[in-house]
Design an enzyme around this catalytic site. Structure first.
Site, PDB file in Angstrom:
ATOM      1  N   GLY A   7      38.665 -93.826 -25.048  1.00  0.00           N
ATOM      2  CA  GLY A   7      39.545 -93.062 -24.156  1.00  0.00           C
ATOM      3  C   GLY A   7      40.864 -92.741 -24.841  1.00  0.00           C
ATOM      4  N   GLY A  10      43.182 -89.869 -23.715  1.00  0.00           N
ATOM      5  CA  GLY A  10      43.655 -89.875 -22.327  1.00  0.00           C
ATOM      6  C   GLY A  10      45.138 -90.188 -22.214  1.00  0.00           C
ATOM      7  CD  GLN A  11      49.012 -91.211 -17.438  1.00  0.00           C
ATOM      8  OE1 GLN A  11      48.116 -91.717 -16.747  1.00  0.00           O
ATOM      9  NE2 GLN A  11      50.239 -91.036 -16.987  1.00  0.00           N
ATOM     10  NE  ARG A  35      41.323 -84.685 -23.293  1.00  0.00           N
ATOM     11  CZ  ARG A  35      41.436 -85.357 -22.159  1.00  0.00           C
ATOM     12  NH1 ARG A  35      40.509 -85.296 -21.232  1.00  0.00           N
ATOM     13  NH2 ARG A  35      42.507 -86.106 -21.925  1.00  0.00           N
ATOM     14  CE1 TYR A 142      39.347 -95.801 -12.368  1.00  0.00           C
ATOM     15  CE2 TYR A 142      40.889 -96.435 -10.646  1.00  0.00           C
ATOM     16  CZ  TYR A 142      40.586 -96.293 -11.985  1.00  0.00           C
ATOM     17  OH  TYR A 142      41.508 -96.646 -12.932  1.00  0.00           O
ATOM     18  CE  LYS A 146      39.043 -98.963 -14.356  1.00  0.00           C
ATOM     19  NZ  LYS A 146      39.019 -99.199 -15.806  1.00  0.00           N
ATOM     20  CB  ILE A 172      50.313 -94.996 -16.032  1.00  0.00           C
ATOM     21  CG1 ILE A 172      49.602 -96.362 -15.904  1.00  0.00           C
ATOM     22  CG2 ILE A 172      51.138 -94.928 -17.313  1.00  0.00           C
ATOM     23  CD1 ILE A 172      50.520 -97.565 -15.829  1.00  0.00           C
TER      24      ILE A 172
HETATM   25  N1  SER Z   1      46.082 -94.011 -11.553  1.00  0.00           N
HETATM   26  C1  SER Z   1      44.754 -94.373 -11.187  1.00  0.00           C
HETATM   27  C2  SER Z   1      44.139 -93.396 -10.251  1.00  0.00           C
HETATM   28  O1  SER Z   1      44.837 -92.794  -9.502  1.00  0.00           O
HETATM   29  C3  SER Z   1      44.740 -95.736 -10.563  1.00  0.00           C
HETATM   30  O2  SER Z   1      44.204 -96.650 -11.463  1.00  0.00           O
HETATM   31  O3  SER Z   1      42.956 -93.253 -10.239  1.00  0.00           O
END
Ligand code: SER
Length: 322
Positions: A7, A10-11, A35, A142, A146, A172
């Site tokens: 990843g 990613g951010q 990507r 999601y 997790k 984040i």
């Molecule tokens: N920032 C994430 C989301 O919104 C939370 O882990 O999916």
């Protein structure tokens, strides 16, 4: 030390990879993503491999070819995209992690970092100062992935002796790579519209409060946890907190720098996700066990975000391309 970051485009990955390369050397840190790297810094500072973590053979090849010993496993489908594509979220988030754990069991991998999330909590969890040990009963795919991931990491750690460490990250906020497909994304998008002098249409209500963290604290937490003496760690995955604010409070803080910034609140399906998550987090275990202490609150974060994005805009590269 040979490190793999999944990843990596990613951010979080796009910034964590650079910090790790500064510490351990560019060639020691393999960036993997599905990507191409959008930033020149990421592309030019060390090796990049194209990888889908759900493909175990491909992951095995990368680990073997590069002699990987440590993995920061950031590849994941986030909460909003996960509700639109739950099967894909399970495949990437759970099967991807399972592939990595199985390969780690058989190879020379010594340490794994696993980012969990406030999404492990659900409507039956206390929403204010959510404790470390509490109800994990999420209502999003999601969140389900997790919680599953946390349990898998626990199992592989005690059953096979792997050193796996994780953090339940809040939303984040960062200026380098925009997040993609999360529920907390509004707290980043708002800044981009503000620096462009445009109004923002926010997809959660004005009074929606969620726990958030600025990127420098997010990176520091990962590095500190990975370096903490194992004997001090009472938990494998820690609650982590820095600040909490409503969407309206964030807009008001931005308005101190960008007078006249307008926000309209038009909640969509992501409101229900936000409403199922905590408003604030009790991270006293992280503070006690490995000395966690965030540096950024709301006002410092907003000032730095606006300064960074204004610089990018002036340079003509507000949005990364790649
Ligand atoms: N920032 C994430 C989301 O919104 C939370 O882990 O999916």
């Amino acid at each position: 030390m040979r490190i793999l970051v999944t990843g990596a485009t990613g951010q979080i990955g796009s910034e964590l990879t650079l910090v790790l390369r500064e510490r351990y050397g560019g060639d020691a840190v393999i960036a993997a993503g599905h990507r191409k790297p959008a930033s020149a810094a990421l592309a030019s500072s060390g090796p990049f491999v194209s990888l889908d973590v759900a493909n175990r053979d491909a992951l095995a090849r990368v680990i073997q070819e590069h002699g990987i010993e440590t993995v920061y496993h950031l590849a994941a489908v986030l909460s909003a995209t996960g509700e639109q594509h739950p099967q894909r979220a399970w495949d990437v988030n759970v099967n991807g992690l399972y592939n990595l754990l199985e390969l780690a069991r058989e190879s020379g991998i010594r340490q794994i970092f696993y980012p969990s999330s406030i999404a492990v909590f659900g409507p039956r969890t206390p929403r204010d100062r959510t404790p470390q040990d509490t109800v994990l009963s999420p209502t999003t795919m999601y969140g389900v992935t997790k919680v599953t991931g946390e349990l898998l990491c626990d199992y592989y750690a005690h059953r096979f002796g792997l050193d796996i460490r994780g953090l339940r990250y809040p939303g984040i906020i960062s200026s380098e790579t925009p997040p993609g497909g999360g529920t907390t994304d509004y707290a980043v998008e708002m800044f981009y519209l503000a620096v462009e002098g445009k109004p923002y249409t926010c997809f959660v209500r004005e009074d929606t409060m969620l726990p958030m963290m600025f990127m420098p604290d997010c990176l520091q937490a990962a590095l500190d946890l990975m370096e903490a003496p194992e004997a001090k760690l009472r938990y494998r995955t820690y609650n982590l907190s820095a600040m909490s604010f409503t969407a309206g409070e964030l807009a008001a803080e931005i308005r101190k720098h960008v007078p006249g910034f307008r926000v309209e609140y038009v909640p969509d399906f992501r409101q229900a996700i936000a409403d199922s998550w905590p408003r604030s987090i009790d991270d006293s275990a992280a503070r006690a066990d490995w000395g966690w202490k965030p540096r950024y609150g709301l006002s410092e974060m907003v000032a730095e975000m606006l300064a960074a994005l204004s610089r990018r805009r002036a340079a003509g590269c507000l949005y990364p391309t790649g």
